[in-house]
Write a protein that holds these residues in place. Structure first.
Motif, PDB file in Angstrom:
ATOM      1  N   ARG A  70      49.360   0.541  29.306  1.00 39.37           N
ATOM      2  CA  ARG A  70      48.379  -0.543  28.490  1.00 39.37           C
ATOM      3  C   ARG A  70      47.966   0.154  27.601  1.00 39.37           C
ATOM      4  NH1 ARG A  70      45.492  -3.219  32.848  1.00 39.37           N
ATOM      5  NH2 ARG A  70      44.926  -1.316  34.014  1.00 39.37           N
ATOM      6  N   LEU A  71      47.149  -0.351  27.038  1.00 43.86           N
ATOM      7  CA  LEU A  71      46.458   0.597  25.369  1.00 43.86           C
ATOM      8  C   LEU A  71      45.209   0.885  26.409  1.00 43.86           C
ATOM      9  CD1 LEU A  71      45.144   1.420  23.360  1.00 43.86           C
ATOM     10  CD2 LEU A  71      44.172  -0.568  22.787  1.00 43.86           C
ATOM     11  N   ALA A  72      44.553  -0.224  27.785  1.00 44.74           N
ATOM     12  CA  ALA A  72      43.122   0.428  28.435  1.00 44.74           C
ATOM     13  C   ALA A  72      43.840   1.401  29.412  1.00 44.74           C
ATOM     14  CB  ALA A  72      42.772  -0.117  29.456  1.00 44.74           C
ATOM     15  N   ASP A  73      44.838   1.736  29.793  1.00 44.03           N
ATOM     16  CA  ASP A  73      45.565   3.363  30.835  1.00 44.03           C
ATOM     17  C   ASP A  73      45.788   4.267  29.644  1.00 44.03           C
ATOM     18  OD1 ASP A  73      45.736   1.596  32.523  1.00 44.03           O
ATOM     19  OD2 ASP A  73      48.223   1.088  32.661  1.00 44.03           O
ATOM     20  N   TYR A  74      46.045   4.458  28.352  1.00 46.16           N
ATOM     21  CA  TYR A  74      46.093   5.100  28.061  1.00 46.16           C
ATOM     22  C   TYR A  74      44.491   6.130  27.216  1.00 46.16           C
ATOM     23  CZ  TYR A  74      47.545   7.990  23.174  1.00 46.16           C
ATOM     24  OH  TYR A  74      47.866   8.269  22.379  1.00 46.16           O
ATOM     25  N   VAL A  75      43.647   5.247  26.972  1.00 44.56           N
ATOM     26  CA  VAL A  75      42.432   5.682  26.509  1.00 44.56           C
ATOM     27  C   VAL A  75      42.078   6.497  27.442  1.00 44.56           C
ATOM     28  CG1 VAL A  75      42.237   4.440  24.362  1.00 44.56           C
ATOM     29  CG2 VAL A  75      41.404   4.036  26.282  1.00 44.56           C
ATOM     30  N   LEU A  76      42.305   6.382  29.067  1.00 44.72           N
ATOM     31  CA  LEU A  76      42.067   6.853  30.143  1.00 44.72           C
ATOM     32  C   LEU A  76      42.673   8.390  30.392  1.00 44.72           C
ATOM     33  CD1 LEU A  76      40.308   4.184  32.117  1.00 44.72           C
ATOM     34  CD2 LEU A  76      39.127   5.714  30.821  1.00 44.72           C
ATOM     35  N   SER A  77      43.726   8.323  29.787  1.00 38.55           N
ATOM     36  CA  SER A  77      44.516   9.024  30.171  1.00 38.55           C
ATOM     37  C   SER A  77      44.659  10.259  29.375  1.00 38.55           C
ATOM     38  CB  SER A  77      45.769   8.804  30.609  1.00 38.55           C
ATOM     39  OG  SER A  77      46.513   7.878  29.903  1.00 38.55           O
ATOM     40  N   MET A  78      44.626   9.731  27.624  1.00 42.91           N
ATOM     41  CA  MET A  78      45.323  10.936  26.573  1.00 42.91           C
ATOM     42  C   MET A  78      44.134  11.958  26.614  1.00 42.91           C
ATOM     43  SD  MET A  78      43.589   8.321  23.990  1.00 42.91           S
ATOM     44  CE  MET A  78      41.287   8.169  23.182  1.00 42.91           C
ATOM     45  N   PRO A  79      45.118  12.721  26.043  1.00 39.39           N
ATOM     46  CA  PRO A  79      43.281  13.931  25.583  1.00 39.39           C
ATOM     47  C   PRO A  79      42.302  13.887  24.333  1.00 39.39           C
ATOM     48  CG  PRO A  79      45.777  14.410  24.944  1.00 39.39           C
ATOM     49  CD  PRO A  79      45.761  13.222  24.827  1.00 39.39           C
ATOM     50  N   ARG A  80      41.171  14.732  25.515  1.00 36.66           N
ATOM     51  CA  ARG A  80      40.229  14.070  24.647  1.00 36.66           C
ATOM     52  C   ARG A  80      39.122  15.568  24.077  1.00 36.66           C
ATOM     53  NH1 ARG A  80      39.921  10.039  28.943  1.00 36.66           N
ATOM     54  NH2 ARG A  80      37.729  10.640  30.412  1.00 36.66           N
ATOM     55  N   GLY A  81      38.480  15.431  23.656  1.00 38.12           N
ATOM     56  CA  GLY A  81      37.067  16.318  23.703  1.00 38.12           C
ATOM     57  C   GLY A  81      36.124  15.958  23.797  1.00 38.12           C
ATOM     58  N   ALA A  82      35.279  14.373  22.339  1.00 40.75           N
ATOM     59  CA  ALA A  82      33.808  13.691  23.076  1.00 40.75           C
ATOM     60  C   ALA A  82      34.597  13.092  24.382  1.00 40.75           C
ATOM     61  CB  ALA A  82      34.019  12.669  21.777  1.00 40.75           C
ATOM     62  N   GLN A  83      33.550  12.917  24.830  1.00 43.60           N
ATOM     63  CA  GLN A  83      33.587  11.334  26.117  1.00 43.60           C
ATOM     64  C   GLN A  83      33.747   9.978  25.312  1.00 43.60           C
ATOM     65  OE1 GLN A  83      33.165  11.337  29.185  1.00 43.60           O
ATOM     66  NE2 GLN A  83      32.960   8.976  28.931  1.00 43.60           N
ATOM     67  N   ILE A  84      34.649   9.154  26.083  1.00 43.99           N
ATOM     68  CA  ILE A  84      35.165   8.529  25.523  1.00 43.99           C
ATOM     69  C   ILE A  84      34.183   6.736  26.134  1.00 43.99           C
ATOM     70  CG2 ILE A  84      37.833   9.542  25.348  1.00 43.99           C
ATOM     71  CD1 ILE A  84      38.542   6.924  27.215  1.00 43.99           C
ATOM     72  N   MET A  85      34.452   6.043  24.847  1.00 46.39           N
ATOM     73  CA  MET A  85      33.491   4.543  25.364  1.00 46.39           C
ATOM     74  C   MET A  85      34.701   3.467  26.423  1.00 46.39           C
ATOM     75  SD  MET A  85      32.374   1.209  23.448  1.00 46.39           S
ATOM     76  CE  MET A  85      31.599   2.468  22.439  1.00 46.39           C
ATOM     77  N   TYR A  86      33.926   3.254  27.419  1.00 47.34           N
ATOM     78  CA  TYR A  86      34.766   2.900  28.639  1.00 47.34           C
ATOM     79  C   TYR A  86      35.622   1.434  28.093  1.00 47.34           C
ATOM     80  CZ  TYR A  86      34.050   6.469  32.213  1.00 47.34           C
ATOM     81  OH  TYR A  86      33.661   7.436  32.902  1.00 47.34           O
ATOM     82  N   PRO A  87      36.752   1.342  28.403  1.00 45.71           N
ATOM     83  CA  PRO A  87      37.505  -0.023  28.034  1.00 45.71           C
ATOM     84  C   PRO A  87      36.480  -1.474  28.510  1.00 45.71           C
ATOM     85  CG  PRO A  87      38.722   1.408  29.320  1.00 45.71           C
ATOM     86  CD  PRO A  87      37.153   1.552  29.453  1.00 45.71           C
TER      87      PRO A  87
END
Length: 320
Positions: A70-87
């Protein structure tokens, strides 16, 4: 949970063997696959030396369920530099920000792209998302994550690299339907935000500390250009349901940030304010010299209510 991109002929190592991508490609979701044991060539003695868990990955037979993330799964596992906003916060932004298909949205700070991906999904290809990101490296990460998710660069997305203050002046007045500000000092951008947002448009600000929250709300109220702000935060806690063992999980996602919502007034009109009682003081600093502490009401209670409480207590005391 494992999230990875499928490539023909590739394998993904796990602690219990290897997942062959060819076992997944072309099949339906909801299937169960099993890991296979790695070959001795894959796990030679030099690789496993001092790392005994490397050799244990030769063991296969571990089962996994195959699902597209799901999109929520993807954003939590995708490569990231800055801290993301939680789903949990993103969902609130989409709902209370009333972000719908076909809208034109301005976003400050792309970061790793979590908010951007949800905005792109919410407005659809009939809408338009404009993201102003100060750091070129963050902009690259943000765009790459979106391209991987959609399979190609979203054509309804415009990424602007540069300082927010210098770039927003290039935007047309009353152009955007919604604005999402995720930055350190959003109160310093309210004037330009009001210029580029259409009357009635929704402003959403994400801040993490109470000092930021207090300053932002004061600026919104002082300007008279925005309706009375609504502030909230979200807590997320999962539950365990196993027969008669029904209880909350021990861990939860608590405070991550405050969400502030306000709507833009039309030119020439000042936002209405709730009338406060004259005797109620909420602005005086109690540490200031000369402040009469007795004049500060911590809790409003009428004389009538006070007399009723005392009568009730006297009656109960007499019944002892």
């Amino acid at each position: 949970m494992l999230t990875f991109q499928l490539v023909c002929g590739a394998v993904t190592d796990t602690a219990h063997g290897q997942i062959r991508h060819d076992d997944i490609i072309g099949g339906s979701q909801g299937r169960i696959i099993e890991t296979v044991g790695g070959s001795s060539q894959d796990y030679n003695d030099n690789t496993a030396k001092g790392k005994p868990w490397k050799a244990s990955r030769r063991i296969g037979g571990w089962q996994y369920t195959v699902m597209r993330p799901r999109l929520a799964d993807y954003v939590l596992s995708m490569p990231r530099g800055a801290q993301i906003m939680y789903p949990k916060d993103i969902a609130t932004v989409i709902e209370l920000g009333d972000i719908r298909p076909g809208m034109r949205v301005l976003e400050s700070g792309g970061g790793s792209g979590a908010m951007s991906l949800h905005l792109l999904d919410a407005i659809g290809d009939q809408g338009e998302l404009t993201t102003i990101e100060m750091r070129p490296d963050f902009a690259k990460i943000c765009q790459a994550n979106a391209t991987l998710f959609y399979g190609q660069p979203p054509q309804w997305w415009r990424m602007i690299v540069g300082d927010f203050d210098s770039r927003i002046v290039q935007c047309d007045s009353d152009y955007f339907d919604r604005i999402v500000l995720d930055m350190l000092d959003p109160w310093n951008r309210l004037d330009q935000a009001y210029r580029v947002i259409a009357p009635g448009g929704v402003l959403v600000c994400y801040v993490t500390t109470t000092t930021q929250l207090s300053r932002l709300v004061e600026k919104l109220q002082e300007s008279g250009q925005w309706t009375q702000p609504r502030i909230q935060e979200s807590m997320e806690r999962e539950w365990k349901v196993d027969g008669l063992a029904v209880r909350p999980q021990h861990s939860m996602i608590g405070h991550t940030g405050f969400l502030v919502f306000a709507r833009a007034m039309a030119d020439g009109f000042t936002a209405l304010k709730k009338r406060e009682r004259p005797h109620k003081d909420t602005t005086t600093d109690i540490d200031e010299a000369g402040v009469d502490m007795s004049s500060l009401e911590l809790r409003d209670m009428s004389d009538r209510k006070l007399r009723k409480v005392l009568r009730d207590l006297d009656a109960q005391l007499n019944n002892l």
